[in-house]
Scaffold this active site. Structure first.
Site, mmCIF file in Angstrom:
data_model
loop_
_atom_site.group_PDB
_atom_site.id
_atom_site.type_symbol
_atom_site.label_atom_id
_atom_site.label_comp_id
_atom_site.label_asym_id
_atom_site.label_seq_id
_atom_site.Cartn_x
_atom_site.Cartn_y
_atom_site.Cartn_z
ATOM 1 N N GLU A 42 27.074 12.716 -26.623
ATOM 2 C CA GLU A 42 26.107 11.997 -26.307
ATOM 3 C C GLU A 42 25.151 12.567 -25.031
ATOM 4 O O GLU A 42 23.843 12.732 -25.704
ATOM 5 C CB GLU A 42 26.290 10.583 -25.816
ATOM 6 C CG GLU A 42 26.817 9.762 -26.492
ATOM 7 C CD GLU A 42 26.340 9.141 -27.665
ATOM 8 O OE1 GLU A 42 25.006 8.898 -27.544
ATOM 9 O OE2 GLU A 42 26.646 9.137 -28.931
ATOM 10 N N ASP A 60 15.611 8.659 -33.535
ATOM 11 C CA ASP A 60 16.690 8.021 -34.267
ATOM 12 C C ASP A 60 16.161 6.702 -34.751
ATOM 13 O O ASP A 60 17.100 5.984 -35.552
ATOM 14 C CB ASP A 60 17.993 8.021 -33.953
ATOM 15 C CG ASP A 60 18.208 7.055 -32.733
ATOM 16 O OD1 ASP A 60 17.130 6.698 -32.297
ATOM 17 O OD2 ASP A 60 19.477 6.977 -32.281
ATOM 18 N N THR A 65 16.925 5.364 -25.942
ATOM 19 C CA THR A 65 18.358 5.680 -25.823
ATOM 20 C C THR A 65 18.600 5.873 -24.357
ATOM 21 O O THR A 65 17.955 6.695 -23.805
ATOM 22 C CB THR A 65 18.857 6.714 -26.619
ATOM 23 O OG1 THR A 65 18.798 6.472 -28.104
ATOM 24 C CG2 THR A 65 20.307 6.969 -26.398
#
Length: 257
Positions: A42, A60, A65
């Site tokens: 990640e 995405d 995020t």
């Protein structure tokens, strides 16, 4: 949910013994390894504790995020986290964004969040209460369900981690690429140890299904976190995820001694 239902079948005495032996990713040392493995994929770093402050839009379709597990403004888990933090620390620096987070849930929009939300997220990450809230939501939504399901399927630590990593990326919703449906595809090909199956064969089927799910989405189409990480451990027979561990993600090499 069909084959992907989370109902655990009745076990034979032999299968029950397999489940009883299923050791845990929840062992503190193994959990630390799990966090490092996920962080390598990640955040391109083994230092997962440096990621409480991480935040960006990676393009995405999930909005921002952020944090140690990739909480997303577009998928509801970031909203849940900030609500928990507001309950524990009323008036915190992120509380004013709750109406916007409710509005953008399910979209990639930044409406009501820009321009200051990333800055304030990083400020919040200096607060131990926010870091603990991230830990607790990680466990409630991702880690604990993965370990429970893995143990119920009779899987050892590697299998439990494979479940955890899948839930982190895909969630456990009802869409075809969610964890429960990845597991369902695997069950169509192999049985887990709790159902009398071979653990390696089942994990091979699960990882195949995981790769299929990743390839359905351009943002996740690089499958190296499976191909040159989890599959490496499986082929080495390291079902307990014992160090030393060597793997690659996105071409970068990592080691845990």
């Amino acid at each position: 949910m069909g084959a992907s239902t989370l109902t655990v079948p009745l076990l034979t005495s032999e299968a029950a013994a397999v489940c009883a032996k299923a050791t845990g990713l929840d062992d503190p040392a193994k959990k630390e390894i799990a966090m490092q493995l996920v962080s390598s994929a990640e955040n391109s770093s083994l230092d997962w504790k440096a990621q409480y402050k991480y935040i960006e839009d990676i393009g995405d379709g999930r909005g921002y995020t952020a944090g140690i597990i990739g909480f997303c403004s577009g998928t509801g888990d970031m909203l849940d986290l900030v609500e928990l933090y507001a309950d524990r620390r009323p008036g915190n620096v992120l509380a004013r964004y709750l109406p916007a987070l409710r509005e953008v849930d399910g979209t990639d929009s930044h409406a009501g969040l820009d321009p200051d939300f990333p800055r304030d997220w990083r400020r919040a990450a200096q607060d131990s209460a926010f870091r603990q809230a991230q830990n607790d939501e990680r466990d409630r939504v991702y880690f604990d369900p993965a370990v429970r399901r893995g143990k119920a399927d009779g899987l050892r630590t590697l299998g439990q981690f494979a479940y955890y990593d899948a839930i982190v990326m895909h969630g456990d919703g009802t869409d075809p690429t969610s964890f429960r449906n990845i597991r369902g595809r695997a069950l169509n090909r192999a049985r887990p140890p709790a159902q009398g199956g071979d653990e390696v064969a089942y994990l091979d089927a699960f990882l195949d299904a995981r790769v299929w799910a990743m390839k359905q989405e351009e943002a996740h189409s690089d499958t190296s976190r499976v191909d040159t990480a989890q599959r490496v451990f499986l082929r080495a027979g390291n079902l307990d995820l014992d160090p030393p561990l060597d793997w690659k993600v996105y071409g970068d090499s990592y080691h845990i001694g």
